[in-house]
Design an enzyme around this catalytic site. Sequence first.
Site, PDB file in Angstrom:
ATOM      1  CD  GLU A 157      15.644  20.918  65.484  1.00  0.00           C
ATOM      2  OE1 GLU A 157      16.678  21.593  65.444  1.00  0.00           O
ATOM      3  OE2 GLU A 157      15.250  20.186  64.540  1.00  0.00           O
ATOM      4  N   GLY A 192      17.552  16.066  57.599  1.00  0.00           N
ATOM      5  CA  GLY A 192      18.767  16.162  56.796  1.00  0.00           C
ATOM      6  C   GLY A 192      18.735  15.318  55.548  1.00  0.00           C
ATOM      7  CD  GLU A 193      16.384  10.094  55.892  1.00  0.00           C
ATOM      8  OE1 GLU A 193      15.337   9.541  55.520  1.00  0.00           O
ATOM      9  OE2 GLU A 193      17.236   9.549  56.629  1.00  0.00           O
ATOM     10  NE  ARG A 247      22.571  17.619  56.961  1.00  0.00           N
ATOM     11  CZ  ARG A 247      22.817  18.444  57.979  1.00  0.00           C
ATOM     12  NH1 ARG A 247      23.554  19.514  57.786  1.00  0.00           N
ATOM     13  NH2 ARG A 247      22.308  18.226  59.158  1.00  0.00           N
TER      14      ARG A 247
END
Length: 1414
Positions: A83, A17-18, A21
Site C-alpha cells: 500500500e 490494524g493490529e 486500529r
Amino acid sequence: MSVQSSFTYDVYLSFRGEDTRFGFTSNLFAALKQRSIHTFTDDALLLKEENISQSLFRAIEESRIFIIIFSPNYASSKWCLEELTTILEYYEEGKKKNWGKVLPIFYDVDPSDVRNGRGSYGEALDKHEEMFKDDLEKVDKWRFALRNAANFSGFHFQRRDGNEYKFIESIVKEVFRMISRVSSLHVAGYPVGLESRVDKVNSLLNLGSDDLVQMVGIWGIGGIGKTTIARAVCNSISHLFEGLCFLNDVRQNSMKYGLVHLQETVLSEICGDVNKIKSVNQGIPIIKQKLHRKKVLLVLDDVDNLKQLQVIAGASDWFGPGSRIIVTTRDKHFLVSHAIERIYEADALSEKESLDLLSWNAFKTDKVDPCFVDILKRALTFASGLPLALQVVGSYLFGRSINQWISALDHYERVPDKHIQTVLKISYDSLEEEEKSVFLDIACFFNGHKLEDVKDILLARYGVSAKYSIEELIEKSLIKIDDGLVTLHNLIQDMGREIVRQESPYEPGKRSRLWLPKDVVCVLEKNSGSSTIESLFLDFPKDEVNSHGPKGKEVYWDGQALKRMQNLKILVIKSGCFNKGPTHLPNSLKVLKWRGYPSASLPNDFHPKKLAILELPASCVVVTEPIQTFRSLKYMNLNYCELITHIPDVSGLPNLETLSFRDCVNLSEIHVSVGFLDKLKILDAGHCKKLMAFPPIRLISLEQFYISHCSTLESFPEILGKMENLTELRIIGSPIQELPFSIQNLNRLRKLELQICGTVQLPSSIAMFSQLGLMCVSRCEGLWLTKQDIGEEWDTKSSKTERLILSYCNISDDFLPIGLTLFANVKDLDLSGNHFTILHACIKECHFLRNLKLNDCVLIREITVMPCKLETLSAKRCKSLKYMDLTGECHSLRELTLDDCIYLREIKGVLSNLDHFSAKNCTLLTSQCASMLVNQEMIEAGNKMFSLPGSNIPDWFAHRTSGESISFWFRNKFPAISLCLVIGQEDELPISVKFSPKVLINGNELSGGNQKVYKFRIATDHILLFDARMLSFEDNGDTELSDYEWNHVVVSYEDLITDNGVPIRVVAKYSGIHVFKQTSGLEDIQFTNPRKTFINANLGPNSMAEPPQRETSESLSNNEVYATLKENDPPVIHGCSVDEDADLDAVSCEEESSSNTEGSDSDDPFDLINRKLCVSWKKIISSGSSSGDANLRSISEAINALELLMVKDLSEVSSDPAAHSKLHQLLDLLGASSHPKVTVEMKEAIVEFKRKAFLLFQQFQSTVESVKTLKDFEKHLTRIKQETVEGKSRRKDLKNSIKRVSLGIKAENSSKKELESEIAVLRKQLATKERDLEQFVVNLKNQEETLSTYSTSYASLNEQAQSLLKQADDLLAVSSGIKDEGEAAEVEQSRLRWTWSIDLTGQLNQMKKNILGF
C-alpha cells in the site's frame, strides 16, 4: 495531463490494524470526521486480500492527502508495504500536478528506524527477504519506499511521554491547513489547450531553483485566457509552497476597494492575519516582514497599473527564497518597468483547440453533427482562436438550428457582440488620445501591411510621436508585429472599426475614417462627405478588380466630392477607375497616394504645406513645370507613368528623401537639380529605357541608387563630391561603358556589381576604395582598363578587395598582368568564362589568394603557376586544357576540381595533402597519373574524396564485392576505412546519377547532419573513393554500438533521382573497403560473419557455458570449444543448479584422470564432450540398473547427459550408431522412472521426443548426399564465377585501354582535320591572293599606259598654259589704262549722284516754297 483533478477523499489513512486500529487510528479518524474532513480507511474485507485491490487503488487516486501511521509492526505487513509503495508511486507521478501530499506519523517508533531499516523495521525486512528470496526486488522496493516516506516532514509521538489528544489535534489542524492550500481553483468549464501553455509558464518559473525569487509575467489581449492559464499553473504547483494567494481581478478590485484591501487580502490568505492596515505605506513593510522568510506563490491577476505591483510585490527580497510571483496583464510595459524579464505571451488557440472549445460550448460534446461542419468553420474564422469569443458564440448558439447559426454569425460580423466588445475595449480605453487615433488608423486600414509602410504614413500623419504610439499598442497587445507585418486579431480589428462606425452609424460621410469600398464610393458619388473625415482609403477586393479589367471598378463622380473634406489628412486610392480627375484636393493633406491618378496634373489650387508623401504610380500625370510648392515632401513616387518624358526642376523639394520614377519608359531627360538634393536617401531610375544620360550627382545622404536595365544609358554620372552613405552599387542590364575616375568619391563603397553591361572600362581609381570587399563584373561584353591609366602608375596601386569576380567578360591575356597586379590582395578570385590562353605568372603575386575559379575558360591550354597559399582550384569544362603542373610551393591546395576537361592528359606533382579531387569525364588522363592520384599512402592520409575515370577498384583494397552495397563487422571503435565505388553502364551510354551514402549499424540507419551528395554525368566508368569519416555519423552511432560484441555495418547508397537520372543500383558495378591499418586493428574488423557461440566443455561449478573471450581457434585451450551458429540464433545450452554441477565436476575429474594415457590433448574440442558424455551416461545407466529405478539425482544427471549430447552437431549425431544407442538408453531410463515428477504426461512427451529425434536422424541422413553434391556444385560454380569476373575485369581493362587509345586517335584525327582544314583555307586564300596579284599587275600596266598618255597631255597643256600666261601679261598691261579710266568714271558718278540728291533736291524745295508758300 489533466490540469485539474477531482478528489473523492480529503485524507487516505494507511496503518497497521493490529497496532492502532482500535486506538490511535480510530481517534484520529473521528477527529478528522468532526472537522468535516472526508477520510478513507479500509474495512475488514479489504484486510483479507493479498494484493492491492482495484477499489483501494481507486481510493488512492481519488485522495488529496496521505497520512501514513508508522507503528512498531507496520513493516511486518506485506499488505501495508504494498500500500505504501503504491501511494508513493502515485505521489511521484502527480507531485508536479498537485495531485497529493504525504504526511507521515511516527507513532511510538523512531523515524531513523523507519528510514534506515533498523529495530523492528529491520527485523521485518529480514523476514521478508527470507520469505521472498526468489523476488528480492520486491523487498528492495519496500525498503526504498520506507526510506522515502520517512524523509517527508511529519509528526513524531511516543506514548510514554505525550498527550495523544493534543497530538491528534495538531495533526488535524495541519491537515486542515493543507487541504485549504491544495484545494484547486476553478479553471474552466471545458479546459482546452492548457497543458502546453501551463508547461511553458512552469518552465519560465524555473521551479527547480529554490535559492531565488522568480517573477513571471503572462501577457496578452483581453479574452485570450491569461487568467485561465494562471489558475491552471497555480493548481499544478501550489503544493510546492508554504503559502498561496491568488489575487483575482486586481484592476477591478483596486478601483472598488483600494490597494490597502489588496494588501490585507494577501496577508490574510498567506499568513492568516486579519489585522487592519491603515495605509498603503504601512502595508508595504508589513508584507516584507511577514513574507520575506516564507516560500510563497503569489498571483496578481489583471494588473493595469504599475502602482499595484509596487505596493504588493515591490521587489524580490520581499519574499522568501523559492517564492514565485505571477503577474497577468494586457500591458507589457508594466512588466518591463517592474524588471520582470521572463514573460509568456498568451497565444490564440489552434484550429483544433478552437474547434474543441466551440463544440463543447455549442453542443456540450466533442462530437459534431456533420450538418454543422461548414457553419462551424465560419464561426471559427470569426473567433480567430480567441477563447472568450469561442465561449460566447458557442454558448449563444447552443440548441439553435443551422439557420439561426447563420443569422447570428451575420449579425456578429456586422455588429460585434457587446460582451466581447466590452472586454476588448478595456485596453483601448486606457490609451492616450493620440494612441487611440493611431490604433483606429491601424484597425481600419493597416491590418496585414508592412510595418515600414505603416510607419511612413503614420509619421507623416502624427510626426515622431507615432513611433511611441506603435510601441504602446504592441505592449498593450492590441497589435503585433509578425514577420515585418502589422497584424491585429480579427476581433480587435472589429472592435476598432465598430468604435468608428458608432461615430455615425447611418451616415458614413460623418465618420472620421472610411475604408469600406461601398461607403467610400457612396460618399464620392453622392458628394456626402464632411469635414469630419480625416482618412479615406479605397481598395476594392481583388475579385472585383479582376472582374472590371486591369484598372478595377469604375467610379462615376463629378470630381467635387473632396472639396467638402477640409480636414482630410490621408487619401489613399489603390484601385478604381475614375471617370475624371479631382477638381479640388484639400490643402490639409499629408499623405496622397493615388494609383492611376486620372488627370495630367494636380489641381491648380492644391498647395499643401504639410504634404509628406506623394505617390501617383501608373498615372496620367505629366510633370512639366518645376515642383516648388511641396517643401515638406519626403517621398515622391512616379513609377510606371508612361507620359512623363523628363523630370523637371526639383530644387524646391529640400526635404525629399525618396525619389522614384522607375519604369517611366519614355523618360529621356533628368534635370540637373536631381543631383543636388542633400537629404535624398533613395533614388530609383531603373528600367527607364530611353534615358541616355544622367546628370552629375552630389547626394551626400544617398544610400540606395538604382539605374539597372536602362538600355540606352551608356555613362555613369560624374560624382562631384564625397558620398559616404552609399555602400552598395549594383547595375544590371545597362550598357555602362565606363566608370568615371570620380567614382572614388564613393569612398565607403563595400559592394560593386556590374552585370550584362556591355564593354566596361575600369578607372585606376578603383584601387582607392578602402572598404570595397566585393567587386563583381560579370557577363559583360568586354573588360578594359582606361588607356590613360595603363602604365607604371598601376604598379603602385593595389585594391583592398578580397572577393573579385571577373567572369564571362571576354578577358584576354593582355588584361591579366595589369588587372591581377591591381587586385593583388584578393582572397577569392573568379575568372570563369574568359578567353585567356594561359594563367599568367603574375598570379603568384596574389599572396593572399585562397580560392580560384577558372571554369569554362575554353582557350586555356595549361596551368603551370599557382599562388603559394591557394586552397581550392576549380577549372571545370576547360576544353583546351591539356597539362597541369602542381609542383612548387603550392602545399596548401586542398580541393581540385577538373570535371569535363576532356583533353587533360597529365597532372604533374599531385600533392599528398589534397583532400578533394574530381576529374569526371577526363578520359585522356594517363594511367600513370591516375595511379598517382589514388595511391594508398595518399588516401590513408585521411578525409579524402576522389572521383575520376576508371573501371577497377585499386589493388590495395582488401575487400571487394559487386553491386552498390558492401558490409563488414567490427567491434570496439568504428574502424578508419575508405570506401570505393565503380560506376558505369555496360553499353557505355551517357548517364546521370545522384546519390548519397547510407549507413546501417545493426539494422539502425544513421544520419550524419550534413548529408553527402554525389553527382555524376558520365559516359564511361568512373571511380568514387572517399573516407568513411566524411560521413560524420560516428557521434550519432556511438549509442548504437556494443563495446564487446560484433556490430554489423552495411554501406549502401540512396538515390536522389532527378530528371533523366538513373538509379545507383543500376550503374554501381563494384564496391570496396580498405582498412587503415595504422589506426584500426585488423582483429576488430571482419568481412564475414564472425559471431560464434563458445561452449565451455569443462563443466565448472557455476555454469555449463562461458562467453567467448578470444576469437581465433588457435588461441583456445583444451577446455574451450566453439560451434558456429546462424546469426541471431541463441545457443542451445541451459544452465544447471549448483548441486548438479558439483556432481558432474566429480565425474569430469574422474574421466580426465583415467584418460590421460589415451591422449587427452586431442585438437577436436568435441572429444572432450564425448569423454564426459561417455562417463556420464555409463554412470547413470549403472546407477539406474543397480537400483532398478532412477532417483531424482539420476534423472537430473540423465537430463544433463542428454544436454551434452544435444550440443553435438546433427550431422555427427545422426551418423553415429553409438550416439543413437546412448540416446535410446537415456530416454528409456527416463521413461521407466517411477519418480512422482515423471508423470504420465511427461512419459508421453519423452516417447514423442524419442520418436522425433530418430525420425530426424533418418531424414537428415537422406539429405547428406544431396547436400554434398550441392556443395561440390557451389564450389565449382564459385570457381567459374571468379574466373568470369576476372575475365570481365581483364576484358574491361582491355576495352578501356582500347577506348583511351581510340579517344586519343580521335583527338589526333580531330587535330589533323583541323590542320588540314586550316591548310585548305590557306591554299584557297593563297590562290585568291595570286589572282589578285595578277590583276594588280594588269592594272599596273594599264595605269602606266594611262600615265604616259597623261604625260603627253601634260606637255601639251603646259605649252598652252605658257601661251595663256603671255596673253594674260598683255591684258594686264592694257588693263592698267582701263583701270585708271574706270576709277575716274566712278568718281564722276559719285559727284553727279551728290549733285542730283543734294543740289537739285534743294533747288526743288526752294521752288516749292516760293510758289506754294510752304
